[in-house]
Design a protein around this motif. Structure first.
Motif, PDB file in Angstrom:
ATOM      1  N   VAL A 143     -53.917  -8.066  44.607  1.00  0.00           N
ATOM      2  CA  VAL A 143     -53.176  -7.440  45.699  1.00  0.00           C
ATOM      3  C   VAL A 143     -52.142  -6.563  45.010  1.00  0.00           C
ATOM      4  O   VAL A 143     -51.224  -7.082  44.371  1.00  0.00           O
ATOM      5  N   ALA A 144     -52.362  -5.269  45.103  1.00  0.00           N
ATOM      6  CA  ALA A 144     -51.637  -4.318  44.270  1.00  0.00           C
ATOM      7  C   ALA A 144     -51.769  -4.791  42.824  1.00  0.00           C
ATOM      8  O   ALA A 144     -52.876  -5.003  42.345  1.00  0.00           O
ATOM      9  N   MET A 145     -50.672  -5.063  42.141  1.00  0.00           N
ATOM     10  CA  MET A 145     -50.802  -5.441  40.729  1.00  0.00           C
ATOM     11  C   MET A 145     -50.926  -6.945  40.523  1.00  0.00           C
ATOM     12  O   MET A 145     -51.036  -7.409  39.404  1.00  0.00           O
ATOM     13  N   ALA A 146     -50.844  -7.704  41.597  1.00  0.00           N
ATOM     14  CA  ALA A 146     -50.754  -9.162  41.426  1.00  0.00           C
ATOM     15  C   ALA A 146     -52.108  -9.841  41.556  1.00  0.00           C
ATOM     16  O   ALA A 146     -52.811  -9.630  42.553  1.00  0.00           O
ATOM     17  N   PRO A 147     -52.487 -10.669  40.590  1.00  0.00           N
ATOM     18  CA  PRO A 147     -53.715 -11.447  40.750  1.00  0.00           C
ATOM     19  C   PRO A 147     -53.505 -12.520  41.812  1.00  0.00           C
ATOM     20  O   PRO A 147     -52.555 -13.303  41.724  1.00  0.00           O
ATOM     21  N   CYS A 148     -54.360 -12.514  42.792  1.00  0.00           N
ATOM     22  CA  CYS A 148     -54.176 -13.452  43.911  1.00  0.00           C
ATOM     23  C   CYS A 148     -55.501 -14.116  44.253  1.00  0.00           C
ATOM     24  O   CYS A 148     -56.557 -13.671  43.846  1.00  0.00           O
ATOM     25  N   LEU A 149     -55.373 -15.162  45.021  1.00  0.00           N
ATOM     26  CA  LEU A 149     -56.534 -15.805  45.604  1.00  0.00           C
ATOM     27  C   LEU A 149     -56.351 -15.612  47.106  1.00  0.00           C
ATOM     28  O   LEU A 149     -55.294 -15.962  47.651  1.00  0.00           O
ATOM     29  N   VAL A 150     -57.351 -15.041  47.769  1.00  0.00           N
ATOM     30  CA  VAL A 150     -57.179 -14.730  49.189  1.00  0.00           C
ATOM     31  C   VAL A 150     -58.213 -15.497  49.994  1.00  0.00           C
ATOM     32  O   VAL A 150     -59.412 -15.443  49.695  1.00  0.00           O
ATOM     33  N   GLY A 151     -57.740 -16.211  50.982  1.00  0.00           N
ATOM     34  CA  GLY A 151     -58.627 -16.941  51.877  1.00  0.00           C
ATOM     35  C   GLY A 151     -58.590 -16.298  53.244  1.00  0.00           C
ATOM     36  O   GLY A 151     -57.518 -15.972  53.744  1.00  0.00           O
ATOM     37  N   ARG A 152     -59.754 -16.138  53.829  1.00  0.00           N
ATOM     38  CA  ARG A 152     -59.760 -15.522  55.159  1.00  0.00           C
ATOM     39  C   ARG A 152     -59.655 -16.624  56.207  1.00  0.00           C
ATOM     40  O   ARG A 152     -60.633 -17.157  56.701  1.00  0.00           O
TER      41      ARG A 152
END
Ligand SMILES: Cc1cc2nc3c(=O)[nH]c(=O)nc-3n(C[C@H](O)[C@H](O)[C@H](O)COP(=O)(O)OP(=O)(O)OC[C@H]3O[C@@H](n4cnc5c(N)ncnc54)[C@H](O)[C@@H]3O)c2cc1C
Length: 868
Positions: free
Chosen positions: A675-684
């Motif tokens: 998310v932009a520069m940040a490594p993220c884990l995204v759950g829908r």
């Protein structure tokens, strides 16, 4: 003294003796109580001996009722008089707000089977002749209230236990406790050694010191407490002669006083505002049967009110002032249960009302030790409700606050300030600047709502200053897109070659496939719900680009491309190499690669933040001994933000290169993405019931992600929303929550979670046979939603549900569903009436309000928003 025992109970106060009795009564007679002095040598001997059934938590109230009913049994069995006087009592209100509180209590009593009756101040004056009715606006009459002989009760427990085969060793001081390599406990005393399977810390005033013997710093603190005893009073004598009865108990909440007859005079005790802790760091071992110096000045403000409310005291001399210490946990409820990480070590301490609660505590411990389950819903007393954050200084601040507010009203929208802020996430200051009004859960600050400049909560039983602003937050989500801080969820990482098989046994659901999430009820052996999780499966990666994130070339990427170019799309640098150095909580295994030759899955579990210790204790108890599974509570090693609402996807698309279209990233998918520069884990997924995403990241990225999301969302009118708006939205989706709708006293079918139970999966999950039995016999209750005809107040929980003139159920939570425009309650009713729509009423603030059972959820019943 024996050299071996199945259980050693440390402490011969009312609580330890009750534990001993309950173990022996249940057939465990190889049990020994060790007391460093005579029995009752802690707080117990100088207690005022009052007992009552009323408690803010309905499940604790049930245990208090059990305790009081027990005294006849132990008196008969032991032959020892307990001195119980069941006088009944009055609880007095000097303000209308207090009267509202009392009315809610009366209503609660109806489904708890506690007899409470609203009466006028004049009627209270007829029952309790010393009060001035002109000082009160009303009262409630109680039946099961009274007092007893503290020493008699303690000895009755001990004698009864001895009769059943248990032993009591007096003048035997425990000086050390050590865990042996074989898992047994070595208890060292001044009279020798004793080895036990289980040790119970019922050390009362010394519970901290006993805890320290095994490396525990228990969140308990003693406070000084005073009561006075008057000379004989002619008014008392006259009443006794006229009625042939004692003067009944009185609790004067606004005076912060309790009163009862003591011989020919009266006893008056007070929880003064300026409460004083005693022995803040360490309790001296040489303290025993002495009292503390009375300090009349400290209790003078309360006494002044007392003497006005009860004028006969003005003409009476004080015979004695008792000042003694007793212990409290930060929230005033006991600390009970097995301690995580110390198998066989139990606590039964912080019991501030030993004569109302001691029996229930003893019963719970005995059941738990013998049957593996406390046998009742004791969440409010479970030691696991505190984590390491409940430090000595925190405990000190909270216990002082709790003591000074013992008889104060706590309004449903009131947040208590002591010991805060303690745990915060990196966006705390940012959100504060935007008007966040903070609440706290498990020591962690979380935004409740966002107030405009100059507006704050006006504490009330009724809808208050936040109402319109919370409504606006809900509208932002339902019409556009909202952002909330979600770090207060607990997150657990489960890894290892045996992770999948183990989770299949722990969770009642079918496990999700890699890249997917599912709702996951967790059951105990008897089928009771002990967890309502979301479990996600992440597949370990062995290099190359992450499989679920095809580079996205669609619209909206341009503005983040430059930001994220460093990390994508050329593959993930960490994932390419074999390096596993200093794995971060989120990426350790995802990036580091799996076991050679295998492809073990990594699972993340999301659950209620307040139950982190509770769940870790359960997980650890069930871990295989071969080390094939690791479970880790990630705590604030991972923090989160959520966006929800019809424009949520458009916001996310602007800040990631990943394809988040519905086809590529459907409901309940979970993926790693930047998310932009940040490594993220995204759950829908979203608890709002709307289109939404939960975005998880390491704390150092949270401010960046917040700024990026708010920036990207500006064109859509993004706004912040807090826990109150979330509550409003989950109510209109009839989503339950832990410790409210989901508790160990309900089965999955009763709670409406049966659709997530894989009854036919091959794994023999814990509670499977009980769940199958519930499925075939239908259980007893059903969770239902109601639209309530409310005017200016909403239910908050624990109100009775009437059906055709009888109390049939109880509310678990409620509030105003702003989008649907109706007041909503969730609650349990017997299954026999769960199909009826009409005839329901919910009682609160002294009035029954019509309630219509809902046959469908109020928002998005066909899931087009959530899944679209
Ligand atoms: C002034 C006053 C008025 C009160 N009024 C009421 C009331 O009206 N109603 C009510 O319900 N409660 C009342 N209480 C509170 C009540 O006294 C406590 O809830 C209760 O006594 C707690 O009992 P306990 O067994 O947990 O602790 P304690 O009574 O403190 O007992 C702990 C015991 O453990 C022993 N012990 C500790 N360490 C060791 C060791 N290492 N080895 C061996 N033995 C050890 C101690 O000697 C002690 O006997 C009052 C308290 C006070 C001070």
């Amino acid at each position: 003294m024996k050299s071996h025992a199945r259980v050693v109970v440390i402490g011969g106060g009312v609580v330890g003796c009750s534990v001993l009795y309950h173990l022996a009564r249940a057939g465990w007679t190889d049990v020994v109580l060790l007391e460093r002095d005579e029995l009752t040598s802690g707080s117990t001997w100088h207690a005022a001996g009052g007992m009552h059934t009323v408690n803010g938590d309905p499940n604790v109230a049930k245990l208090q009722k059990y305790t009081i009913n027990l005294y006849k049994e132990i008196e008969e069995l032991s032959g020892q008089a307990t001195g119980v006087h069941l006088t009944g009592g009055v609880m007095l209100a000097a303000t209308t707000a207090r009267m509202d509180w009392l009315r809610n209590l009366v209503a609660k009593g109806r489904y708890l089977g506690i007899e409470l009756e609203e009466i006028s101040a004049a009627e209270a004056g007829e029952l309790m002749p010393l009060l001035d009715p002109g000082e009160f606006v009303g009262a409630v009459r109680t039946v099961v209230d009274g007092h007893l002989d503290p020493s008699g009760v303690t000895h009755a427990y001990a004698k009864a236990a001895r009769k059943l085969g248990a032993s009591v060793e007096r003048f035997t001081k425990v000086e050390g406790i050590a865990r042996r390599p074989d898992g047994l406990w070595q208890v060292s005393t001044n009279k020798g050694e004793i080895v036990a399977e289980h040790v119970v810390n019922a050390g009362g005033l010394w519970a901290r010191e006993v805890g320290r013997m095994v490396g525990l710093e228990l969140p308990v603190l003693a406070m000084e407490h005073m009561y006075l005893i008057t000379e004989d009073m002619p008014e008392v004598a006259a009443w006794n002669a006229k009625t042939g009865t004692e003067i009944i108990h009185a609790i004067d909440f606004d005076g912060e006083l309790y009163l009862r007859q003591e011989r020919g005079g009266m006893l008056m005790g007070t929880y003064e505002k300026a409460g004083k802790p005693w022995s803040e760091v360490e309790t001296p071992w040489n303290f025993g049967h002495e009292l503390l110096e009375p300090d009349l000045d400290r209790i003078a403000p309360s006494l002044e009110v007392g003497f006005r409310h009860f004028p006969a005291f003005q003409k009476t001399g004080i015979k004695q002032i008792i000042n003694g210490p007793f212990t409290f946990a930060p929230d005033g409820n006991p600390l009970v249960g097995p301690v995580r990480g110390l198998p066989g070590f139990w606590v039964a301490c912080g019991v501030m009302a030993g004569f109302s609660q001691g029996g229930g505590v003893g019963l719970a411990i005995a059941n738990w030790m013998i049957e593996g389950d406390p046998g009742a819903d004791i969440w409010a007393m479970d030691v696991a409700r505190y984590g390491d954050w409940a430090s000595m200084a925190y405990t000190n601040a909270k216990v002082r606050e709790n003591y000074s507010r013992r008889f104060s009203i706590r309004f449903p929208n009131e947040e208590l300030p002591a010991g805060r802020p303690l745990r915060t996430t990196p966006v705390y200051d940012r959100l504060s600047e935007k008007g966040a009004q903070w609440g706290v859960a498990y020591g962690l600050e979380m935004p409740l709502w966002y107030a405009p400049e100059g507006v704050k909560d006006d504490f009330s039983w009724r809808r208050s200053t936040d109402f319109e602003h919370v409504g606006r937050e809900v509208a932002t989500v339902r019409e556009r897109v909202g952002l909330s801080e979600i770090s207060s969820f607990a997150k657990y990482r489960v890894t290892g070659a045996g992770a999948e098989a183990w989770l299949d046994r722990m969770l009642a659901c079918r496990l999700p496939k890699p890249g997917r999430m599912t709702l996951a009820p967790m059951l105990k052996e008897d089928g009771g719900l002990i967890g309502d999780f979301t479990v996600a499966c992440l597949m370990a990666q062995r290099g190359g680009p992450p499989p679920f994130i095809p580079p996205h070339k669609g619209e909206g990427v341009a503005d983040v491309e430059s930001l994220s170019a460093a990390s994508e799309p050329g593959g993930n640098d960490d994932a390419k190499g074999a390096s596993t150095t200093s794995p971060s909580p989120l990426w350790g295994r995802v990036r580091g690669g799996g076991m050679p030759g295998s492809d073990p899955a990594e699972y993340l579990i999301f659950g209620s933040g307040i139950a982190e210790q509770f769940h870790m204790r359960w997980f650890e108890r069930h871990l295989p001994v071969d080390g094939s599974v690791q479970v880790e509570a990630l705590g604030l090693g991972i923090v989160g933000l959520s966006i929800a609402g019809p424009d949520a996807r458009r916001v996310l698309e602007k800040v990631t290169r990943a394809d988040v279209s519905n086809a590529a990233f459907p409901f309940m998918a979970i993926r790693r993405m930047d998310v932009a520069m940040a490594p993220c884990l995204v759950g829908r997924v979203s608890y709002t019931g709307d289109l939404g995403y939960e975005i998880w990241m390491e704390p150092e990225y949270q401010r960046h992600v917040l700024d990026v999301l708010l920036g990207a969302g500006a064109e859509f009118g993004i706004g912040l929303f807090g826990a109150r708006a979330l509550n409003s939205m989950r109510l209109e989706k009839s989503y339950g929550s832990w410790a409210r709708e989901y508790r160990p006293i309900y089965g999955p079918l009763e709670a409406g979670l049966d659709r997530f139970v894989a009854y036919d999966k091959s794994a023999d999950f814990i509670g499977k046979s009980a769940a199958l039995a519930e499925k075939s016999n239908g259980g007893k209750l059903r969770l239902r939603s109601f639209a309530v005809e409310a005017v200016d107040a909403d239910v908050i929980g624990d109100e009775p549900i009437w059906h055709r003139g009888e109390v049939k159920g109880w509310v678990t939570s409620g509030g105003y569903a702003h989008h649907a425009g109706t007041s909503v309650a969730l609650g349990y009713v017997p299954k026999e009436i769960a199909g009826e729509r009409e005839g329901f009423e919910i009682e609160f603030l002294g009035r029954r309000h019509r309630a219509r059972m809902l046959d469908t959820v109020l928002f998005d019943p066909d899931f087009t928003r959530m899944r679209g």
